[in-house]
Design a protein around this motif. Sequence first.
Motif, PDB file in Angstrom:
ATOM      1  N   UNK A  67     -26.230  19.031 149.363  1.00 48.80           N
ATOM      2  CA  UNK A  67     -25.391  18.970 148.240  1.00 48.80           C
ATOM      3  C   UNK A  67     -25.157  17.752 147.430  1.00 48.80           C
ATOM      4  N   UNK A  68     -24.886  17.622 146.498  1.00 49.35           N
ATOM      5  CA  UNK A  68     -24.742  16.264 145.641  1.00 49.35           C
ATOM      6  C   UNK A  68     -24.350  16.497 144.240  1.00 49.35           C
ATOM      7  N   UNK A  69     -24.592  15.511 143.481  1.00 51.50           N
ATOM      8  CA  UNK A  69     -24.183  15.560 142.222  1.00 51.50           C
ATOM      9  C   UNK A  69     -25.538  15.878 141.270  1.00 51.50           C
ATOM     10  N   UNK A  84     -21.538  16.085 137.561  1.00 48.08           N
ATOM     11  CA  UNK A  84     -20.730  16.869 138.361  1.00 48.08           C
ATOM     12  C   UNK A  84     -21.251  17.260 139.591  1.00 48.08           C
ATOM     13  N   UNK A  85     -20.477  17.684 140.603  1.00 55.06           N
ATOM     14  CA  UNK A  85     -21.072  17.996 141.581  1.00 55.06           C
ATOM     15  C   UNK A  85     -19.844  17.900 143.065  1.00 55.06           C
ATOM     16  N   UNK A  99     -15.143  16.006 156.634  1.00 63.61           N
ATOM     17  CA  UNK A  99     -16.432  16.223 156.224  1.00 63.61           C
ATOM     18  C   UNK A  99     -16.496  17.389 155.006  1.00 63.61           C
ATOM     19  N   UNK A 100     -15.367  17.488 154.562  1.00 68.30           N
ATOM     20  CA  UNK A 100     -15.154  18.764 153.568  1.00 68.30           C
ATOM     21  C   UNK A 100     -15.819  17.966 152.186  1.00 68.30           C
ATOM     22  N   UNK A 101     -16.753  18.820 151.824  1.00 63.68           N
ATOM     23  CA  UNK A 101     -17.131  18.447 150.475  1.00 63.68           C
ATOM     24  C   UNK A 101     -16.143  18.328 149.376  1.00 63.68           C
ATOM     25  N   UNK A 102     -16.343  17.186 148.415  1.00 62.08           N
ATOM     26  CA  UNK A 102     -15.284  16.897 147.437  1.00 62.08           C
ATOM     27  C   UNK A 102     -15.812  17.159 146.080  1.00 62.08           C
ATOM     28  N   UNK A 103     -15.399  17.785 145.482  1.00 64.88           N
ATOM     29  CA  UNK A 103     -15.921  18.137 144.147  1.00 64.88           C
ATOM     30  C   UNK A 103     -15.436  17.251 143.058  1.00 64.88           C
ATOM     31  N   UNK A 104     -16.270  16.921 142.113  1.00 59.48           N
ATOM     32  CA  UNK A 104     -15.970  16.008 141.085  1.00 59.48           C
ATOM     33  C   UNK A 104     -16.668  16.503 139.687  1.00 59.48           C
ATOM     34  N   UNK A 105     -16.028  15.912 138.567  1.00 61.82           N
ATOM     35  CA  UNK A 105     -16.904  16.140 137.269  1.00 61.82           C
ATOM     36  C   UNK A 105     -16.473  14.868 136.472  1.00 61.82           C
ATOM     37  N   UNK A 106     -17.598  14.655 135.642  1.00 60.15           N
ATOM     38  CA  UNK A 106     -17.303  13.517 134.579  1.00 60.15           C
ATOM     39  C   UNK A 106     -18.103  13.615 133.570  1.00 60.15           C
TER      40      UNK A 106
END
Length: 175
Positions: A67-69, A84-85, A99-106
């Motif tokens: 996973x990633x952006x 985003x990702x 190690x919980x995936x952290x969501x983000x969007x810009x």
Amino acid sequence: MTFGDTVPIVETPRTILRGHRLQDFDEAAAMWAHPAVTRYIGGRAMTGEEVWSRLLRYAGLWSLFGYGYWLIEEKDTGRFLGEAGFQNLRRDIEPALDDIPEAGWVLAAAAHGKGLATEIALAIHDWSDRHPSRRRTVCIIDPENGASIRVAEKCGYREVTRTSYKGSPVILFER
């Protein structure tokens, strides 16, 4: 084949989310240099070197975690709209994100206020939900960033706690 071609494509009604390519650097650097973009993300414009490190991080995330952006482009024009990702930054924050995936969007400043952040955030979470090992996600948001808080809530996030990161207050959300 370039790295960006190995990242899954996600489409929304108005956008295409795809992997980053080296030629995306200038548009990403312009976005990260804009004060309206960085106001709640570090509070200052990023240097070209910092943006370059981000692009390299994105490649590493996809390679190591699956996973990633994504880079966000407008479907009709191909115009750069943002990123985003999900990420794993091993942030020095309490409580630990492990190690919980952290969501983000810009989004680039020109894309603000059009409902795109919600459209995109819902799409990346739909993608994540189809990968059972990544159902639980978190995000951290500046408490003054009402727009992103509303997007997070529309995606099913709920506040866990208020904490700080690098000396600035943040809200930790979990989904």
